[in-house]
Design an enzyme around this catalytic site. Structure first.
Site, PDB file in Angstrom:
ATOM      1  N   ASN A  46       0.856  -1.373   0.104  1.00 30.79           N
ATOM      2  CA  ASN A  46      -0.232   0.466  -0.540  1.00 30.79           C
ATOM      3  C   ASN A  46       0.999   1.313  -0.096  1.00 30.79           C
ATOM      4  O   ASN A  46       1.846   1.073   0.707  1.00 30.79           O
ATOM      5  CB  ASN A  46      -0.936   0.319   1.496  1.00 30.79           C
ATOM      6  CG  ASN A  46      -0.396  -0.042   2.657  1.00 30.79           C
ATOM      7  OD1 ASN A  46       0.515  -1.117   2.826  1.00 30.79           O
ATOM      8  ND2 ASN A  46      -1.184   0.459   3.563  1.00 30.79           N
ATOM      9  N   ILE A  47       0.261   1.999  -0.781  1.00 32.10           N
ATOM     10  CA  ILE A  47       0.661   3.130  -1.255  1.00 32.10           C
ATOM     11  C   ILE A  47       0.351   4.643  -0.503  1.00 32.10           C
ATOM     12  O   ILE A  47      -0.965   4.860  -1.645  1.00 32.10           O
ATOM     13  CB  ILE A  47       1.943   3.944  -2.290  1.00 32.10           C
ATOM     14  CG1 ILE A  47       2.514   2.330  -3.153  1.00 32.10           C
ATOM     15  CG2 ILE A  47       2.652   4.672  -2.995  1.00 32.10           C
ATOM     16  CD1 ILE A  47       2.917   2.268  -4.061  1.00 32.10           C
ATOM     17  N   GLU A  48       0.396   5.207   0.268  1.00 28.68           N
ATOM     18  CA  GLU A  48      -0.495   6.409   0.672  1.00 28.68           C
ATOM     19  C   GLU A  48      -0.543   8.201   0.233  1.00 28.68           C
ATOM     20  O   GLU A  48       0.637   8.151  -0.310  1.00 28.68           O
ATOM     21  CB  GLU A  48      -0.648   6.807   2.729  1.00 28.68           C
ATOM     22  CG  GLU A  48      -1.072   5.337   2.949  1.00 28.68           C
ATOM     23  CD  GLU A  48      -1.179   4.542   4.290  1.00 28.68           C
ATOM     24  OE1 GLU A  48      -0.788   6.192   5.433  1.00 28.68           O
ATOM     25  OE2 GLU A  48      -1.860   3.923   4.884  1.00 28.68           O
ATOM     26  N   CYS A  57      -3.672   0.242  -2.223  1.00 28.70           N
ATOM     27  CA  CYS A  57      -4.550  -0.566  -1.745  1.00 28.70           C
ATOM     28  C   CYS A  57      -2.961  -1.788  -2.556  1.00 28.70           C
ATOM     29  O   CYS A  57      -3.188  -1.468  -4.027  1.00 28.70           O
ATOM     30  CB  CYS A  57      -5.100  -1.122  -1.209  1.00 28.70           C
ATOM     31  SG  CYS A  57      -6.396  -0.723  -0.239  1.00 28.70           S
ATOM     32  N   GLU A  59      -2.924  -5.286  -2.848  1.00 31.10           N
ATOM     33  CA  GLU A  59      -3.845  -6.077  -3.680  1.00 31.10           C
ATOM     34  C   GLU A  59      -4.240  -5.224  -5.487  1.00 31.10           C
ATOM     35  O   GLU A  59      -3.581  -5.324  -6.486  1.00 31.10           O
ATOM     36  CB  GLU A  59      -5.136  -6.274  -3.656  1.00 31.10           C
ATOM     37  CG  GLU A  59      -5.242  -6.792  -2.439  1.00 31.10           C
ATOM     38  CD  GLU A  59      -5.084  -5.997  -1.132  1.00 31.10           C
ATOM     39  OE1 GLU A  59      -4.798  -4.763  -0.759  1.00 31.10           O
ATOM     40  OE2 GLU A  59      -6.262  -6.494   0.028  1.00 31.10           O
ATOM     41  N   CYS A  95     -10.175  -4.774   0.738  1.00 34.94           N
ATOM     42  CA  CYS A  95     -11.056  -3.966   1.144  1.00 34.94           C
ATOM     43  C   CYS A  95     -12.924  -4.619  -0.375  1.00 34.94           C
ATOM     44  O   CYS A  95     -11.986  -5.036  -1.022  1.00 34.94           O
ATOM     45  CB  CYS A  95     -10.460  -2.794   1.145  1.00 34.94           C
ATOM     46  SG  CYS A  95     -10.535  -2.377  -0.431  1.00 34.94           S
ATOM     47  N   CYS A  98     -11.051  -3.082  -3.982  1.00 35.94           N
ATOM     48  CA  CYS A  98     -10.212  -4.429  -4.050  1.00 35.94           C
ATOM     49  C   CYS A  98     -10.677  -4.965  -4.780  1.00 35.94           C
ATOM     50  O   CYS A  98     -10.655  -6.054  -6.041  1.00 35.94           O
ATOM     51  CB  CYS A  98      -8.618  -4.380  -3.359  1.00 35.94           C
ATOM     52  SG  CYS A  98      -7.684  -3.390  -3.264  1.00 35.94           S
TER      53      CYS A  98
HETATM   54  N1  THU Z   1      -4.980  -1.519   2.652  1.00 36.04           N
HETATM   55  C1  THU Z   1      -4.870  -2.056   1.627  1.00 36.04           C
HETATM   56  O1  THU Z   1      -3.953  -2.148   1.519  1.00 36.04           O
HETATM   57  N2  THU Z   1      -5.973  -3.037   1.410  1.00 36.04           N
HETATM   58  C2  THU Z   1      -6.958  -2.933   1.556  1.00 36.04           C
HETATM   59  O2  THU Z   1      -7.163  -4.253   0.901  1.00 36.04           O
HETATM   60  C3  THU Z   1      -7.584  -2.993   3.186  1.00 36.04           C
HETATM   61  C4  THU Z   1      -6.290  -1.567   3.540  1.00 36.04           C
HETATM   62  C5  THU Z   1      -4.411   0.054   2.609  1.00 36.04           C
HETATM   63  C6  THU Z   1      -4.947   1.494   2.705  1.00 36.04           C
HETATM   64  C7  THU Z   1      -4.231   1.776   3.635  1.00 36.04           C
HETATM   65  O3  THU Z   1      -3.373   1.883   3.725  1.00 36.04           O
HETATM   66  C8  THU Z   1      -4.321   0.913   5.348  1.00 36.04           C
HETATM   67  O4  THU Z   1      -4.717  -0.048   4.544  1.00 36.04           O
HETATM   68  C9  THU Z   1      -5.073   1.421   6.326  1.00 36.04           C
HETATM   69  O5  THU Z   1      -6.826   1.561   5.336  1.00 36.04           O
END
Ligand code: THU
Length: 138
Positions: A46-48, A57, A59, A95, A98
């Site tokens: 994940n890259i915010e 996310c 995935e 999520c 995804c």
């Molecule tokens: N996140 C994912 O990378 N995949 C998911 O299926 C659920 C959430 C990440 C998004 C965010 O950067 C962090 O987890 C918290 O929600």
């Protein structure tokens, strides 16, 4: 004959990917490893973003890497997630966004989602996670 998925290998690839997560806002790191039918593995983390909505996310990062390289056939995805600097103990399922995005590139009943709970691989199909999926009729 159905191909056997090496769940341990896929989970260890997801754990490697998780190390690269960029999470200055949530502090929650996720790694994913997407397996193609011919045995290639694409990793994602994940890259915010400080403006939130462009956050990615793990995935969808793995999926975008694979699709952009011309991959079309996918067997499984492994996902691990936990707060930064902690080992992943609880299962981490994709999520809703995804689930929908993956559903557009796989056969729901033939695509396996692998995660880990207390050191044990847990699997299900994407169909179980996304029953009655939205299908865009062209
Ligand atoms: N996140 C994912 O990378 N995949 C998911 O299926 C659920 C959430 C990440 C998004 C965010 O950067 C962090 O987890 C918290 O929600």
């Amino acid at each position: 004959m159905e191909k056997k998925i090496d769940e341990k290998k896929l989970l260890s690839e997801a754990k490697e990917a998780r190390k690269n997560a960029y999470v200055p806002f949530s502090g929650f790191t996720v790694g994913a490893a997407l397996l193609t039918k011919d045995g290639k593995i694409y990793r994602g983390c994940n890259i915010e973003s400080s403006v939130m909505s462009p956050s990615l996310c793990a995935e969808r990062v793995a999926l975008a890497k694979a699709i952009s390289e011309g991959e079309k056939d996918f067997l499984a995805i492994a996902i691990v997630g936990a707060p930064k600097d902690e080992e992943a103990k609880d299962a981490c399922y994709p999520c809703g966004v995804c689930r929908q995005t993956l559903s557009e590139h796989v056969k729901l009943s033939a695509f396996t989602v692998v995660t880990e709970e207390n050191g044990q691989a847990v699997t299900c199909t994407l169909e179980e996670l996304l029953p009655r999926a939205f299908v865009f009729e062209k």
